[in-house]
Every structure is written in structure tokens, then in C-alpha cells.
Design an enzyme around this catalytic site. Sequence first.
Site, PDB file in Angstrom:
ATOM      1  N   GLU A 259       0.888  -1.167   0.000  1.00 49.09           N
ATOM      2  CA  GLU A 259       0.000   0.000   0.000  1.00 49.09           C
ATOM      3  C   GLU A 259       0.917   1.204   0.000  1.00 49.09           C
ATOM      4  OE1 GLU A 259      -3.380  -0.214   0.045  1.00 49.09           O
ATOM      5  OE2 GLU A 259      -3.096  -2.366  -0.126  1.00 49.09           O
ATOM      6  N   CYS A 296      -1.743   8.965   4.062  1.00 46.32           N
ATOM      7  CA  CYS A 296      -1.748   8.505   2.668  1.00 46.32           C
ATOM      8  C   CYS A 296      -3.021   8.950   1.959  1.00 46.32           C
ATOM      9  CB  CYS A 296      -1.602   6.998   2.606  1.00 46.32           C
ATOM     10  SG  CYS A 296      -2.799   6.152   3.630  1.00 46.32           S
TER      11      CYS A 296
HETATM   12  P1  NAP Z   1       8.989   4.052   3.750  1.00 47.85           P
HETATM   13  O1  NAP Z   1      10.169   4.938   3.844  1.00 47.85           O
HETATM   14  O2  NAP Z   1       8.739   3.378   2.443  1.00 47.85           O
HETATM   15  O3  NAP Z   1       9.174   2.964   4.915  1.00 47.85           O
HETATM   16  C1  NAP Z   1       8.297   1.857   5.133  1.00 47.85           C
HETATM   17  C2  NAP Z   1       9.121   0.641   5.584  1.00 47.85           C
HETATM   18  O4  NAP Z   1       9.727   0.016   4.461  1.00 47.85           O
HETATM   19  C3  NAP Z   1      10.278   0.964   6.534  1.00 47.85           C
HETATM   20  O5  NAP Z   1      10.448  -0.097   7.451  1.00 47.85           O
HETATM   21  C4  NAP Z   1      11.432   1.078   5.588  1.00 47.85           C
HETATM   22  O6  NAP Z   1      12.686   0.860   6.193  1.00 47.85           O
HETATM   23  C5  NAP Z   1      11.137  -0.036   4.600  1.00 47.85           C
HETATM   24  N1  NAP Z   1      11.758   0.217   3.298  1.00 47.85           N
HETATM   25  C6  NAP Z   1      11.676   1.354   2.549  1.00 47.85           C
HETATM   26  N2  NAP Z   1      12.370   1.202   1.393  1.00 47.85           N
HETATM   27  C7  NAP Z   1      12.880  -0.054   1.421  1.00 47.85           C
HETATM   28  C8  NAP Z   1      13.678  -0.807   0.514  1.00 47.85           C
HETATM   29  N3  NAP Z   1      14.090  -0.328  -0.663  1.00 47.85           N
HETATM   30  N4  NAP Z   1      14.030  -2.054   0.878  1.00 47.85           N
HETATM   31  C9  NAP Z   1      13.635  -2.559   2.073  1.00 47.85           C
HETATM   32  N5  NAP Z   1      12.893  -1.911   2.969  1.00 47.85           N
HETATM   33  C10 NAP Z   1      12.495  -0.670   2.648  1.00 47.85           C
HETATM   34  O7  NAP Z   1       7.632   4.819   4.094  1.00 47.85           O
HETATM   35  P2  NAP Z   1       7.339   5.772   5.351  1.00 47.85           P
HETATM   36  O8  NAP Z   1       8.183   6.971   5.287  1.00 47.85           O
HETATM   37  O9  NAP Z   1       7.391   4.945   6.566  1.00 47.85           O
HETATM   38  O10 NAP Z   1       5.802   6.208   5.111  1.00 47.85           O
HETATM   39  C11 NAP Z   1       5.420   7.309   4.345  1.00 47.85           C
HETATM   40  C12 NAP Z   1       4.758   6.844   3.051  1.00 47.85           C
HETATM   41  O11 NAP Z   1       3.835   5.799   3.341  1.00 47.85           O
HETATM   42  C13 NAP Z   1       3.956   7.910   2.327  1.00 47.85           C
HETATM   43  O12 NAP Z   1       4.225   7.842   0.959  1.00 47.85           O
HETATM   44  C14 NAP Z   1       2.504   7.516   2.599  1.00 47.85           C
HETATM   45  O13 NAP Z   1       1.583   7.953   1.627  1.00 47.85           O
HETATM   46  C15 NAP Z   1       2.624   6.029   2.644  1.00 47.85           C
HETATM   47  N6  NAP Z   1       1.537   5.425   3.401  1.00 47.85           N
HETATM   48  C16 NAP Z   1       0.654   4.669   2.726  1.00 47.85           C
HETATM   49  C17 NAP Z   1      -0.419   4.098   3.393  1.00 47.85           C
HETATM   50  C18 NAP Z   1      -1.414   3.258   2.644  1.00 47.85           C
HETATM   51  O14 NAP Z   1      -2.261   2.658   3.268  1.00 47.85           O
HETATM   52  N7  NAP Z   1      -1.370   3.185   1.343  1.00 47.85           N
HETATM   53  C19 NAP Z   1      -0.584   4.315   4.766  1.00 47.85           C
HETATM   54  C20 NAP Z   1       0.355   5.091   5.434  1.00 47.85           C
HETATM   55  C21 NAP Z   1       1.426   5.626   4.726  1.00 47.85           C
HETATM   56  P3  NAP Z   1      13.653   2.133   6.404  1.00 47.85           P
HETATM   57  O15 NAP Z   1      12.906   3.117   7.236  1.00 47.85           O
HETATM   58  O16 NAP Z   1      14.849   1.535   7.044  1.00 47.85           O
HETATM   59  O17 NAP Z   1      13.906   2.746   5.076  1.00 47.85           O
END
Ligand code: NAP
Length: 492
Positions: A259, A296
Amino acid sequence: MFGNQIAGKISCEGKRIFYSFNPSLNQQNTSAFPIATNEEVEHALAISKNSFYSFSSSKPSDRSKLLELIAEELALNKSIIAKAYCKESGLLLSRFEIEFKRTYEQLFLFSNFLKTPNFELLSETLGDQKNTLPHLVKKHVSIGPIVVFGASNFPLAYSTIGGDTVSALAAGCPVIVKAHPFHPETSFLVGEAINNAISKTNFSRGIFSQLFDNQYSVAHKLVLDNRIKGVGFTGSYIGGKALFDLANSRTIPIPVFAEMGSVNPVFVFPNSLQEKSEEWSSLFSKSITNDAGQFCTKPGLFFIPRSENGKRFVSMLSEKLIQEPSFTMLHPSIHFNFEKKKQEILDQSKGELIEKKESTVILEGRQGLFVTSASEFLEIESLEKEVFGPFAVICYYETINQLKECTEKISGQLTATILATQEELIENQSFLFLINHLAGRIIFNNVPTGVRVCKSMHHGGPFPATTDSRYTAVGSDSILRFMRPIVYQDNY
Ligand code: NAP
């Protein structure tokens, strides 16, 4: 002491550690978290696999009880979880209360769902008396151990015991959580609540583990391992797509339910503004700025008719938006990306930025609107990108045909909102047809923020909002991600 949580035990074999961060003070916290070693990852995977067969064939009523015990343990530990939550996220206690309630009630939604008689049964077709046609029973079975990644902006509801973990456990799938490095202490405390609950049941301790890492190595090892049969991810497009590609590079690929971000377009029709500008400008200024717009489902892109009413609405919206309080953002890197993405838009487009003046709030998510035209939107790529924070792009359109052209350019979304009168909805059926193919949830005359957790919710949408638009991440139907159909056939 904090550590990796493997089969109910706390494990700290490695020497590498990281610290969590306090965004409200803009400084590191003192709690240290050990990065899981290769051996710890291996151990979590092995016990996860070993616990799968008994867990998947367990009685739904026993899994239902487990979810209720987890809710009880969360309630018992609510105050220490609240402290860690606020310290690590910069979010206020009032927001904690809302998110805690949602997380708690979600456990009961699933526990009640598991009490539905024969919830796994999909359909049954009787055979004939002469045994020429078989008797078929189609039901759901769980798919196997699942890796869950939580999001930074929901330390509870989309993290260690968020929707992915709850639905996977409800389905009978063991879970390994890769804790989010922005809220490791909250994750750890929630992990302990899950472990305490499991210890009060006859389930194997192997059905839940949680590992820590502030880089990608642990995540990648988990996703590439053949014992893992599915991934639940909530986070950025970059993170979700990277894990999706990784899982698809395996010899045996697995489903990744990612998501991801969304810009949540709002389409405003001319007549609707005559009576509703006042009400809508209040609702939307709050929806864009609440908790620094770190949702989000935050509305990030508006299409507004270029008319007197349209301009009046934009002026009301910007005035109210500027008056809303600003909040500390979740982390310096989220704050940095917020400013960077706004700057990209400013560099590429000729529109006007309306922004609140800087204040003394640390890592401030300073709210703003960028006002431009639909014709610029059709040309400039960055205007369609999510800016995660209290910011929205306003595009004035000239005609309904131009509005349709813009709509066709927008990629898959979690939500799309329409502000229109009944007559306008009836007159613009072809526009509604376009919107049906754009998003997973369509909102009429209200804001997209606030996702109700229930059976009829669909929180998902076409790529790039998610990697599989057929499934929801919120509500009891999210269990379907972690089950697959199987049919039993006999001739009696
Ligand atoms: P994020 O930076 O993508 O992090 C999410 C998780 O994934 C973290 O544990 C992160 O680890 C890991 N991760 C990220 N890139 C990775 C990679 N290349 N390989 C392995 N693990 C990886 O997202 P966020 O900053 O926590 O959240 C913000 C985003 O989430 C916004 O874009 C928002 O719209 C979206 N969001 C979506 C929803 C939905 O339901 N669709 C709900 C809430 C938020 P690290 O921190 O170590 O990078």
C-alpha cells in the site's frame, strides 16, 4: 533491554545498534536497538516455518481468542506505549488515543469475523446421485509465513499490530515484522504485548517475531527467503516497488501487498461551490493540515473551475489553511523530502505558492498551496507526485473536457473525491466512469481522510497506489490477501 523478538525471547546477538529519534526535540533518543544478525534472521525464519502447519490448521475460535488477548495486553500497557509513541513520532497524545482505539477495535473486528461459522467456506456444489458429477467444496487456506513492514506515520494502526499483522494472524499465517526504524521502542512494546498474549495460549511462540534494522539488509533477506510466502507493506512508492521487484526476482515469486502513496485528487464541479464553499474550505483546510498532512489519504491535488466561485473557494481555503496549527513532522528525512518535493514543483511550474510563515515549531510541516492551471498539469510531471505533508496543488480548469483530459493523465489512486450537486453528477456520467477506473474509494462531497475500519471498506487502488488493486489493506476483507482458494472434490 530492547532486542530482536524471536519466538517469545529477546535476542541481542549482534554488535551493530541504532538509536531512535525524537522529532519534537530534534535529537536522538537514548534507547539503543540491536540490528538483527544473519543468525537471528535465520532463526526467526526457521521457527516461523515450523509453526506454520499447526497454526494454519488451528481453530478460528482459538485465533479469535488470541486477538482478544493481544487487545487486552495492549490495554494493560497503554500508558508506556503512549510515552514511546509520542517520544518517537512527535505526534500528540490526542492522536495516540485515536490511533490506539482504532488498533484496539481492529483486533475485535477480526476476532468477531473469525467467529462467523464456516468463515473459510467459499462455496459448495453437490454431486449427482449417479456419481457422474463430483461434489465440490471450495474454501480458503492460509498461504504461509508473512513479512510485515509498517509505516512511519501510523506507529500502531499500520505497524507491528497494524492491519497487515492482524489479518495475517487471523488467516493462520505466522508473521515476522521488520520494525520501522522511526518508532522501534513503540514497536518493541507492542511486540511484547503480542508475545505475552501468545504465552497465554497453546500456540507455538514461533507465530510471531520482530526484527530490527535501520537499513535494508534484514528486509531483503526476509523477502528473498523461500520460507516467506507473502509480504504486507505500507509506506512509500520507492520502498513498496523495491520490495515488489525483489519478491518477483525470486525463483518462486510471492505476492507483495504494498500500500503506497497517493495524491488523492479532488474534482470540484462549478455549481457545487455556490452554497458549499464555506463548509468545504473549512473541512479541506483541516484535512490537508491535520498531523502535518502525513496521511496517505491527504487530499493533495484539486481541480477547480476557473470562475468567480472557484477563485472565492481557493481564497477561503488558503486563508483557513494558513490559520491552522502547524505540527512537527515525523522525522528529519520526511521533513527534508517535504521541502525538496515542494521545491521541485516550484522549479518546474509557473504557479504561485501560498505558504504559512515560518514559526518556531521544530521540523515544522509548514502548510501551503500551490496554485496553477490544468494546462500546466497536463505538461508537468511533478504536479502529479505525492508531496507527503501539509501541501496541495490547485489546478484551475477551463472546461469539463479539460477536466476529463487531466483525469485520464492521473495514475492509480487510493481515493478520488468529487464535490458536485446531484444534477452535476447525473449530467457527468462519463466523467464518473473515468473515476471508477482511477481509485479504490470514491468520496462524494466530503474529505478523503479518515478510513473507517469495517467489512465494507476498500483501502487500495490501481498501481501505483498499491501493487494489487483487487485487495484491501483495511477492514476484515484484508484477510483475503493471506489466504488462497482450494477445492476438495469427491464423488460421494
Ligand atoms: P517508507 O520509507 O517506504 O518505509 C516503510 C518501511 O519500508 C520501513 O520499514 C522502511 O525501512 C522499509 N523500506 C523502505 N524502502 C525499502 C527498501 N528499498 N528495501 C527494504 N525496505 C524498505 O515509508 P514511510 O516513510 O514509513 O511512510 C510514508 C509513506 O507511506 C507515504 O508515501 C505515505 O503515503 C505512505 N503510506 C501509505 C499508506 C497506505 O495505506 N497506502 C498508509 C500510510 C502511509 P527504512 O525506514 O529503514 O527505510
